[in-house]
Design a protein around this motif. Structure first.
Motif, PDB file in Angstrom:
ATOM      1  N   TYR A   1      38.711  -5.484 -86.754  1.00  0.00           N
ATOM      2  CA  TYR A   1      39.579  -5.546 -87.918  1.00  0.00           C
ATOM      3  C   TYR A   1      38.749  -5.509 -89.197  1.00  0.00           C
ATOM      4  CZ  TYR A   1      42.761  -7.364 -84.334  1.00  0.00           C
ATOM      5  OH  TYR A   1      43.509  -7.525 -83.206  1.00  0.00           O
TER       6      TYR A   1
ATOM      7  N   ARG B   1      34.811 -12.416 -82.859  1.00  0.00           N
ATOM      8  CA  ARG B   1      35.495 -11.488 -81.962  1.00  0.00           C
ATOM      9  C   ARG B   1      36.267 -10.424 -82.736  1.00  0.00           C
ATOM     10  NH1 ARG B   1      36.583 -13.474 -76.822  1.00  0.00           N
ATOM     11  NH2 ARG B   1      37.470 -11.392 -76.467  1.00  0.00           N
ATOM     12  N   SER B   2      36.742 -10.763 -83.934  1.00  0.00           N
ATOM     13  CA  SER B   2      37.548  -9.817 -84.715  1.00  0.00           C
ATOM     14  C   SER B   2      36.702  -8.884 -85.561  1.00  0.00           C
ATOM     15  CB  SER B   2      38.514 -10.590 -85.634  1.00  0.00           C
ATOM     16  OG  SER B   2      39.370 -11.422 -84.888  1.00  0.00           O
ATOM     17  N   TRP B   3      35.437  -9.214 -85.769  1.00  0.00           N
ATOM     18  CA  TRP B   3      34.603  -8.449 -86.696  1.00  0.00           C
ATOM     19  C   TRP B   3      34.539  -6.965 -86.346  1.00  0.00           C
ATOM     20  CZ3 TRP B   3      30.150  -5.560 -87.006  1.00  0.00           C
ATOM     21  CH2 TRP B   3      29.559  -5.437 -88.271  1.00  0.00           C
TER      22      TRP B   3
ATOM     23  N   ALA C   1      45.348 -12.698 -82.534  1.00  0.00           N
ATOM     24  CA  ALA C   1      44.364 -11.671 -82.883  1.00  0.00           C
ATOM     25  C   ALA C   1      43.507 -11.250 -81.707  1.00  0.00           C
ATOM     26  CB  ALA C   1      43.471 -12.169 -84.018  1.00  0.00           C
ATOM     27  N   VAL C   2      43.100 -12.184 -80.877  1.00  0.00           N
ATOM     28  CA  VAL C   2      42.172 -11.898 -79.770  1.00  0.00           C
ATOM     29  C   VAL C   2      42.838 -12.123 -78.421  1.00  0.00           C
ATOM     30  CG1 VAL C   2      39.942 -12.487 -78.736  1.00  0.00           C
ATOM     31  CG2 VAL C   2      40.205 -12.515 -81.228  1.00  0.00           C
TER      32      VAL C   2
ATOM     33  N   ARG D   1      35.463 -10.315 -95.359  1.00  0.00           N
ATOM     34  CA  ARG D   1      34.783 -10.079 -94.070  1.00  0.00           C
ATOM     35  C   ARG D   1      33.275 -10.062 -94.278  1.00  0.00           C
ATOM     36  NH1 ARG D   1      33.167  -5.172 -91.616  1.00  0.00           N
ATOM     37  NH2 ARG D   1      33.190  -5.198 -89.318  1.00  0.00           N
TER      38      ARG D   1
ATOM     39  N   LEU E   1      36.897 -16.645 -83.760  1.00  0.00           N
ATOM     40  CA  LEU E   1      37.873 -15.640 -84.165  1.00  0.00           C
ATOM     41  C   LEU E   1      37.226 -14.589 -85.058  1.00  0.00           C
ATOM     42  CD1 LEU E   1      40.725 -14.504 -84.461  1.00  0.00           C
ATOM     43  CD2 LEU E   1      41.149 -16.223 -86.232  1.00  0.00           C
TER      44      LEU E   1
ATOM     45  N   TYR F   1      44.086 -17.362 -83.179  1.00  0.00           N
ATOM     46  CA  TYR F   1      43.167 -16.759 -82.209  1.00  0.00           C
ATOM     47  C   TYR F   1      43.947 -16.053 -81.099  1.00  0.00           C
ATOM     48  CZ  TYR F   1      39.207 -16.313 -79.015  1.00  0.00           C
ATOM     49  OH  TYR F   1      38.236 -15.809 -78.187  1.00  0.00           O
TER      50      TYR F   1
END
Length: 279
Positions: free
Chosen positions: A269, A264-266, A95-96, A274, A261, A92
């Motif tokens: 990335y 927030r990443s959707w 990535a964030v 996904r 994670l 996390y």
């Protein structure tokens, strides 16, 4: 029906499987019952964490309650659960990014009807057996560390070991950290502790009413809700041993971090598996 969506269990199991200790076969072949696959046991333990209940209620012809408890203890001794939580935090953060300049500490009391370690008479449940979970989260509510104690324990001794979990997870800390606390921590002892640790206190004064949405503490109330409403085994603790209690909190916290994670990443990335919509 799975207890968690596949886009959560897939990366969770992939990392969990990588942490499992290697086994050496010590018995001759064809002379014992075959070992139940780790994935089967993992799914049963995950179901108990989310749905609660006894081990016997989640056992069937493919996996017995004895196997669930034995494999759970084997994984606890290998440190799988705590390493899983730590790797989820690192992922996390990469990535964030963890919001470490703002930290929040608070405790919540849950039922522990079977007693055992870290339990005591609950002041909010007519003196019944309860457990207090002192949790440390970052500025966005990501669970970083926790300390378990009896429900009758005072809050004032718990912030030190709770904040010291920062050193255990091994995160890179900023130069200035503000710790947000409610009025229950408004004491000279807590302020001296924060000064000793080099933290800036932001404590609600005693006797002052501030709506929680006007402070930075609302994130930990949300995290406590994620723990208790999303995982029945944490809302009603029936395991008596401390290492087992900590293992369940670590697994639940890793699931929360993975879910946040992915959310927030959707929009940022693309990856295999996904989800089609933002969770």
């Amino acid at each position: 029906m799975p207890v968690l969506p596949g886009f959560i269990t897939a990366p969770l199991w992939e990392q969990f499987q990588a942490l499992l200790p290697e086994r050496t076969v010590t018995q001759p072949l064809c002379c014992h019952r075959p070992r139940i696959p780790d994935r089967v046991v993992f799914d049963r333990l995950l179901a108990r964490l989310v749905l609660g209940g006894t081990y016997q209620q989640h056992a069937d012809q493919t996996c017995s309650a004895t196997t669930m408890r034995a494999r759970r203890d084997e994984w606890i001794r290998a440190g799988v659960f705590e390493h899983l939580h730590r790797f989820a935090l690192e992922a996390y953060d990469q990535a964030v990014g963890l919001d470490l300049p703002d930290l929040v500490v608070d405790g919540c009391i849950v039922k522990a009807p079977c007693g055992g370690q870290n339990t005591g008479r609950s002041p909010v449940d007519r003196g019944k057996s309860g457990l207090k979970r002192s949790v440390l989260v970052d500025g966005s509510g990501i669970p970083i560390g926790w300390v378990l104690a009896g429900a009758n324990r005072n809050d004032s001794p718990l912030p030190r070991p709770t904040l010291e979990t920062l050193a255990v997870v091994g995160l890179r800390l900023p130069d200035a950290i503000t710790v947000h606390l409610d009025a229950g921590y408004d004491s000279r002892q807590i302020r001296e502790l924060l000064a000793e640790l080099g933290c800036i206190p932001n404590i609600t004064p005693r006797g002052t009413f501030l709506p929680i949405n006007h402070t930075h503490r609302w994130v930990i109330e949300r995290t406590n809700s994620w723990h208790n409403r999303g995982f029945a085994a944490l809302a009603k603790v029936t395991d008596r041993r401390e290492e087992v209690q900590n293992a369940w909190v670590a697994l639940a916290s890793a699931i929360i971090i993975i879910r946040r994670l992915i959310r927030r990443s959707w929009p940022l990335y693309r990856w295999e598996g996904r989800p089609a919509r933002r969770p």
